[in-house]
Design a protein around this motif. Structure first.
Motif, PDB file in Angstrom:
ATOM      1  N   ALA A  17      36.573  23.486  47.722  1.00 60.92           N
ATOM      2  CA  ALA A  17      36.689  23.909  46.331  1.00 60.92           C
ATOM      3  C   ALA A  17      35.953  25.237  46.211  1.00 60.92           C
ATOM      4  O   ALA A  17      34.723  25.291  46.326  1.00 60.92           O
ATOM      5  CB  ALA A  17      36.083  22.863  45.398  1.00 60.92           C
ATOM      6  N   VAL A  18      36.702  26.313  46.034  1.00 57.76           N
ATOM      7  CA  VAL A  18      36.112  27.649  46.031  1.00 57.76           C
ATOM      8  C   VAL A  18      35.276  27.825  44.763  1.00 57.76           C
ATOM      9  O   VAL A  18      35.751  27.600  43.650  1.00 57.76           O
ATOM     10  CB  VAL A  18      37.205  28.724  46.113  1.00 57.76           C
ATOM     11  N   HIS A  19      34.020  28.231  44.956  1.00 52.43           N
ATOM     12  CA  HIS A  19      33.126  28.436  43.817  1.00 52.43           C
ATOM     13  C   HIS A  19      33.043  29.905  43.429  1.00 52.43           C
ATOM     14  O   HIS A  19      33.170  30.261  42.253  1.00 52.43           O
ATOM     15  CB  HIS A  19      31.724  27.913  44.131  1.00 52.43           C
ATOM     16  N   THR A  20      32.810  30.781  44.403  1.00 57.02           N
ATOM     17  CA  THR A  20      32.619  32.212  44.138  1.00 57.02           C
ATOM     18  C   THR A  20      33.448  33.045  45.091  1.00 57.02           C
ATOM     19  O   THR A  20      33.473  32.787  46.296  1.00 57.02           O
ATOM     20  CB  THR A  20      31.141  32.614  44.300  1.00 57.02           C
ATOM     21  N   THR A  21      34.129  34.042  44.549  1.00 48.90           N
ATOM     22  CA  THR A  21      34.821  35.044  45.362  1.00 48.90           C
ATOM     23  C   THR A  21      34.395  36.430  44.884  1.00 48.90           C
ATOM     24  O   THR A  21      34.534  36.748  43.691  1.00 48.90           O
ATOM     25  CB  THR A  21      36.349  34.915  45.262  1.00 48.90           C
ATOM     26  N   GLY A  22      33.849  37.226  45.787  1.00 48.91           N
ATOM     27  CA  GLY A  22      33.505  38.606  45.468  1.00 48.91           C
ATOM     28  C   GLY A  22      34.714  39.504  45.634  1.00 48.91           C
ATOM     29  O   GLY A  22      35.561  39.277  46.502  1.00 48.91           O
ATOM     30  N   ILE A  23      34.812  40.529  44.800  1.00 50.15           N
ATOM     31  CA  ILE A  23      35.932  41.469  44.875  1.00 50.15           C
ATOM     32  C   ILE A  23      35.524  42.656  45.727  1.00 50.15           C
ATOM     33  O   ILE A  23      34.553  43.359  45.433  1.00 50.15           O
ATOM     34  CB  ILE A  23      36.362  41.933  43.479  1.00 50.15           C
ATOM     35  N   CYS A  24      36.268  42.871  46.782  1.00 51.31           N
ATOM     36  CA  CYS A  24      36.014  43.959  47.733  1.00 51.31           C
ATOM     37  C   CYS A  24      36.881  45.160  47.376  1.00 51.31           C
ATOM     38  O   CYS A  24      37.886  45.040  46.666  1.00 51.31           O
ATOM     39  CB  CYS A  24      36.331  43.450  49.143  1.00 51.31           C
TER      40      CYS A  24
END
Length: 401
Positions: A17-24
């Protein structure tokens, strides 16, 4: 927004379950141009590759994980069988599948999904003291670790970092971690340079004048030892697009000299006053003029590490590298870095004050958070800027579940 059906995790997989995704920056490029450099998306592509989350299901033949484990995702999946994988340089595997990249077809979908199935071997368990946001930033930290591993700076070396985005900041921090005595970071954005000095990512900072113009102008110099005071430095700053190639090189020489003057005019110790240049330059922008500047700013026998991927074909003053025996080294993503990154973040809590350099907080690099995938568009629009509507610094934007 699309709703898809996810299968149960397969052999060797975990469901996260993905909690955090940073934008590159590469995500922003795909978002705006449907391409990143030479890589063009030819089918729908979910973005996101800086990610952390929680294990919610465990596939067959997986050991060492439990439901509820917090993990950081290493999202490049090599074949593991070819010669280059066996030599440990799996980031160069020709069969690599990397989430949110159009390099392979069909594209490997990114982490901006509620749940994904991912090989357990590429999931790294997190101790309690590492937040989900910091865990997501282990991905750009890995790029920085890999860059410094390639550079192999000797203790006491001097370093220059061009570009103060997330990767540039972390590269500067890793250069300090490796024992570099001075680390100068340069960027066109004053806010990012100020942040780098205030948070201890670099020892010195240089703000490249913007907008550039043909008359005499001043650039701000910041030194970590001067509490943020500035000193004017006059020089001719002309946009490279309007210059002849020789003028572009002259401009790069001027920039290099100005950047080097920061440490030469400070209390930094120079063993050889006749030797101009830093031991290693990390070029983190991918811009041609910055590559020119890197070559002129590096001492004889030094190294230039190409970290940023921007202009794919560049015209460079190669005679500078020839005559000064400057090694030009490329890096592509990273390999064997996540465990190192986790140990570095854990060490922040164990080191006593004054025990030596401590890598700055990755959580403090996250300047803006958006809740829910439904706010992804707003997040991407902001991630392409350097300041928000209130004039606050935009450095790292994350999307949280």
């Amino acid at each position: 927004m699309e709703r898809r059906t996810i299968e149960e995790p397969g052999i060797g997989e975990l469901q996260i379950a993905v909690h955090t995704t940073g934008i590159c920056g590469s995500d922003v490029s795909y978002y705006k141009k449907f391409a990143n450099g030479d890589l063009c998306a030819c089918m729908p592509l979910s973005l996101g590759h800086e990610a952390s989350g929680t294990v919610v299901a465990i596939g067959p033949q997986v050991t060492g994980f439990s439901i509820g484990d917090r993990v950081a995702l290493e999202v490049g999946i090599p074949c593991g069988q070819c010669g280059i994988c066996r030599r440990g340089r799996y980031n160069l595997c020709k069969h690599m599948r990397f989430r949110s990249s159009a390099k392979s077809v069909p594209h490997f979908q990114g982490t901006l999904q509620e749940r994904i199935n991912h090989p357990a071997v590429w999931c790294h368990k997190l101790p309690d003291n590492i937040s989900f946001d910091a865990a997501a930033l282990l991905e750009p930290l890995s790029v920085a670790i890999h860059a410094v591993n390639r550079a192999k700076p000797a203790p006491g070396s001097t370093a220059l970092v061009l570009g103060a985005g997330a990767v540039g900041l972390l590269t500067a921090a890793m250069a300090r971690q490796s024992g570099c005595s001075t680390v100068t970071i340069a960027d066109v954005d004053q806010g990012r340079v100020d942040f780098a000095i205030a948070k201890g990512f670099a020892t010195h900072g240089y703000v490249v004048p913007r907008p550039l113009h043909t008359s005499s102008s001043s650039s701000s110099i910041y030194s970590g030892s001067s509490s943020g005071t500035s000193t004017p430095l006059d020089g001719v700053m002309t946009p490279a697009s309007t210059l002849s190639f020789q003028s572009q090189l002259d401009y790069a020489k001027t920039l290099a000299a100005d950047m080097l003057s920061l440490t030469r005019n400070s209390n930094a110790l120079y063993v050889d006053d006749e030797e101009d240049g830093v031991d290693v330059t990390f070029e983190c922008t991918g811009k041609e003029v910055c590559m020119h500047t890197s070559l002129y700013a590096t001492r004889s026998g030094g190294k230039v590490i190409m970290v940023g991927m921007g202009t794919p074909i560049q015209t460079l003053p190669m005679s500078v590298a020839h005559l000064r025996e400057i090694d030009i080294l490329g890096i592509f993503r990273y390999a064997n870095t996540y465990a190192t990154g986790v140990r570095l973040l854990c060490a922040r809590d164990r080191l006593a004050p004054g025990a030596g350099f401590v890598i700055p907080s990755l959580d403090e690099m996250v300047t803006h958070r958006f809740k829910g995938l439904e706010n992804a568009q707003r997040a991407f629009e902001l991630a392409s800027r350097t300041v928000d509507d209130d004039g606050n610094l935009v450095l790292k934007v994350v999307i949280e579940a």
